[in-house]
Write a protein that holds these residues in place. Structure first.
Motif, PDB file in Angstrom:
ATOM      1  N   THR A 166       0.764  -1.136   0.050  1.00 43.13           N
ATOM      2  CA  THR A 166      -0.121   0.047   0.238  1.00 43.13           C
ATOM      3  C   THR A 166       0.861   1.357  -0.035  1.00 43.13           C
ATOM      4  N   LEU A 167       0.497   2.075  -0.885  1.00 46.09           N
ATOM      5  CA  LEU A 167       1.197   3.347  -0.917  1.00 46.09           C
ATOM      6  C   LEU A 167       0.488   4.443  -0.442  1.00 46.09           C
ATOM      7  N   LEU A 168      -0.759   4.288  -0.508  1.00 48.24           N
ATOM      8  CA  LEU A 168      -1.801   5.363  -0.225  1.00 48.24           C
ATOM      9  C   LEU A 168      -2.984   4.881   0.328  1.00 48.24           C
ATOM     10  N   ASP A 169      -3.593   5.256   1.400  1.00 45.50           N
ATOM     11  CA  ASP A 169      -4.947   4.791   1.804  1.00 45.50           C
ATOM     12  C   ASP A 169      -5.435   5.960   2.556  1.00 45.50           C
ATOM     13  N   GLN A 170      -6.532   6.827   2.077  1.00 44.70           N
ATOM     14  CA  GLN A 170      -6.930   8.040   2.686  1.00 44.70           C
ATOM     15  C   GLN A 170      -8.278   8.186   2.574  1.00 44.70           C
ATOM     16  N   GLU A 171      -8.691   8.701   3.317  1.00 42.64           N
ATOM     17  CA  GLU A 171     -10.208   9.050   3.293  1.00 42.64           C
ATOM     18  C   GLU A 171     -10.800  10.256   3.930  1.00 42.64           C
ATOM     19  N   LEU A 172     -11.724  11.288   3.138  1.00 40.56           N
ATOM     20  CA  LEU A 172     -12.285  12.368   3.587  1.00 40.56           C
ATOM     21  C   LEU A 172     -13.728  12.391   3.181  1.00 40.56           C
ATOM     22  N   SER A 173     -14.364  12.812   4.560  1.00 36.18           N
ATOM     23  CA  SER A 173     -15.587  13.064   4.423  1.00 36.18           C
ATOM     24  C   SER A 173     -16.136  14.496   4.787  1.00 36.18           C
ATOM     25  N   CYS A 174     -16.914  14.975   4.011  1.00 30.00           N
ATOM     26  CA  CYS A 174     -17.457  16.127   4.073  1.00 30.00           C
ATOM     27  C   CYS A 174     -18.948  16.469   3.898  1.00 30.00           C
ATOM     28  N   GLY A 175     -19.488  17.725   4.487  1.00 30.84           N
ATOM     29  CA  GLY A 175     -20.681  17.911   4.372  1.00 30.84           C
ATOM     30  C   GLY A 175     -21.529  17.610   5.684  1.00 30.84           C
ATOM     31  N   PRO A 176     -22.958  17.627   5.670  1.00 33.02           N
ATOM     32  CA  PRO A 176     -23.728  17.534   6.888  1.00 33.02           C
ATOM     33  C   PRO A 176     -23.612  15.989   7.147  1.00 33.02           C
ATOM     34  N   GLY A 177     -23.294  15.912   8.454  1.00 32.36           N
ATOM     35  CA  GLY A 177     -23.320  14.672   8.976  1.00 32.36           C
ATOM     36  C   GLY A 177     -21.735  14.227   8.959  1.00 32.36           C
ATOM     37  N   ALA A 178     -20.776  14.767   8.619  1.00 33.36           N
ATOM     38  CA  ALA A 178     -19.379  14.449   8.432  1.00 33.36           C
ATOM     39  C   ALA A 178     -18.718  14.831   9.783  1.00 33.36           C
ATOM     40  N   PRO A 179     -17.796  14.030  10.248  1.00 32.60           N
ATOM     41  CA  PRO A 179     -17.082  14.135  11.409  1.00 32.60           C
ATOM     42  C   PRO A 179     -16.743  15.886  11.528  1.00 32.60           C
ATOM     43  N   GLY A 180     -16.605  16.555  12.668  1.00 29.08           N
ATOM     44  CA  GLY A 180     -16.342  17.605  12.976  1.00 29.08           C
ATOM     45  C   GLY A 180     -14.909  18.132  12.358  1.00 29.08           C
ATOM     46  N   GLY A 181     -14.957  19.494  12.075  1.00 31.05           N
ATOM     47  CA  GLY A 181     -13.587  19.809  11.607  1.00 31.05           C
ATOM     48  C   GLY A 181     -13.084  19.790  10.176  1.00 31.05           C
ATOM     49  N   TRP A 182     -14.123  19.111   9.375  1.00 32.08           N
ATOM     50  CA  TRP A 182     -13.857  19.027   8.004  1.00 32.08           C
ATOM     51  C   TRP A 182     -13.686  20.202   7.343  1.00 32.08           C
ATOM     52  N   ASP A 183     -14.289  21.259   7.684  1.00 35.53           N
ATOM     53  CA  ASP A 183     -14.257  22.600   7.029  1.00 35.53           C
ATOM     54  C   ASP A 183     -13.298  23.613   7.972  1.00 35.53           C
ATOM     55  N   GLY A 184     -12.635  23.047   8.898  1.00 33.10           N
ATOM     56  CA  GLY A 184     -11.684  23.834   9.504  1.00 33.10           C
ATOM     57  C   GLY A 184     -10.308  24.204   8.947  1.00 33.10           C
ATOM     58  N   PRO A 185      -9.466  24.788   9.481  1.00 40.40           N
ATOM     59  CA  PRO A 185      -8.173  25.131   9.079  1.00 40.40           C
ATOM     60  C   PRO A 185      -7.379  23.837   8.949  1.00 40.40           C
ATOM     61  N   ALA A 186      -7.531  22.759   9.373  1.00 40.72           N
ATOM     62  CA  ALA A 186      -6.711  21.562   9.249  1.00 40.72           C
ATOM     63  C   ALA A 186      -6.996  20.786   8.127  1.00 40.72           C
ATOM     64  N   VAL A 187      -8.112  21.009   7.685  1.00 38.91           N
ATOM     65  CA  VAL A 187      -8.733  20.128   6.396  1.00 38.91           C
ATOM     66  C   VAL A 187      -8.724  21.173   5.255  1.00 38.91           C
ATOM     67  N   LEU A 188     -10.083  21.526   5.125  1.00 37.33           N
ATOM     68  CA  LEU A 188     -10.298  22.499   3.861  1.00 37.33           C
ATOM     69  C   LEU A 188     -10.122  23.891   4.236  1.00 37.33           C
ATOM     70  N   GLY A 189     -10.243  24.414   5.407  1.00 43.00           N
ATOM     71  CA  GLY A 189      -9.781  25.832   5.512  1.00 43.00           C
ATOM     72  C   GLY A 189     -10.828  26.599   4.863  1.00 43.00           C
TER      73      GLY A 189
END
Length: 256
Positions: A166-189
């Motif tokens: 495995t070289l890469l295995d990543q997941e991103l969840s955004c929008g209503p119901g996603a884990p908190g912080g997805w729109d914060g400075p550490a993710v999408l800013g």
């Protein structure tokens, strides 16, 4: 169409044609995953996804598989953006992509953006399995909401494996119901477009590009293996594409 939404599958198989080019013995798809071969130059085959239906909608299940045999070169794009929309069926929609690239083969996977419209709920999984010596360019772009619209729920998982590792295995969840912080400075800013570019080249094993920032909103990161990941965020799809195109041009120069 079933009581729980549309079921759609598509399959591409690319093989060397014995004359220095690439043949497409399997090109199967219809409805939202219709496939068309388009003109290409040199030894590369080109395929476009030109789905004739809206979606994915709530409850839909799409699956697309591409297999590239040793010695073949395949470029896959799409004729337009994919728009995840709410539908009359409740529940999550799924779009599963599986890419298999043999050693000595090459795949450029460059679809248009995925737009998460308000009220939609989509889970996308992309898994690329590469043999030793395979070459890959893979681009993913997600746009959260149409103009003036809040996004739907979007979960995207990207996995890339090379020679069984495995070289890469990543997941991103955004929008209503996603884990908190997805729109914060550490993710999408606060940005509404996010993208990834993965470039796998055997020569990167000995000469990996150096990690660097590409402006304020993108970064190039060597992976553990002959691969590089570029991650970028932007206020809109046009600026995101510009960042990823610039990064691809830079990596193309490095690999020569």
């Amino acid at each position: 169409m079933t009581a729980t939404g549309v079921r759609a599958r598509a399959r591409i198989v690319a093989r060397g044609d014995g004359r220095g080019g690439t043949a497409l013995p399997v090109l199967e798809g219809a409805g939202p995953l219709a496939l068309r071969r388009v003109r290409a130059s040199g030894d590369e085959a080109r395929v476009m996804v030109v789905g004739a239906m809206s979606g994915p909608l709530g409850g839909d299940r799409f699956a697309l598989r591409a297999r590239v045999a040793e010695g073949a070169r395949l470029h896959v794009g799409s004729a337009a953006a994919t728009i995840a929309l709410p539908g009359q069926h409740k529940g999550e929609a799924r779009y599963d992509v599986r890419l298999d690239v043999a050693g000595g083969a090459e795949l450029d996977w460059l679809p248009e953006q995925l737009i998460s419209a308000g009220g939609s709920d989509l889970r996308v999984t992309t898994r690329a399995e590469l043999g030793a010596g395979a070459r890959l360019v893979l681009r993913e772009e997600q746009v959260l909401g149409r103009a003036g619209e809040e996004p739907g729920r979007l979960t995207s998982r990207l996995t890339v494996r090379y020679a069984g590792r495995t070289l890469l295995d990543q997941e991103l969840s955004c929008g209503p119901g996603a884990p908190g912080g997805w729109d914060g400075p550490a993710v999408l800013g606060g940005h509404r477009s996010v993208g990834q570019l993965v470039v796998v080249r055997p020569e990167f094993a000995d000469r990996p590009p150096a990690a660097r920032a590409l402006g304020e909103c993108a970064a190039l990161m060597p992976l553990t293996g002959p691969a590089v990941l570029v991650s970028a965020v932007a206020p809109d799809a046009l600026k995101l594409r510009g960042l990823l195109d610039e990064a691809l041009g830079l990596l193309t120069q490095v690999s020569r």
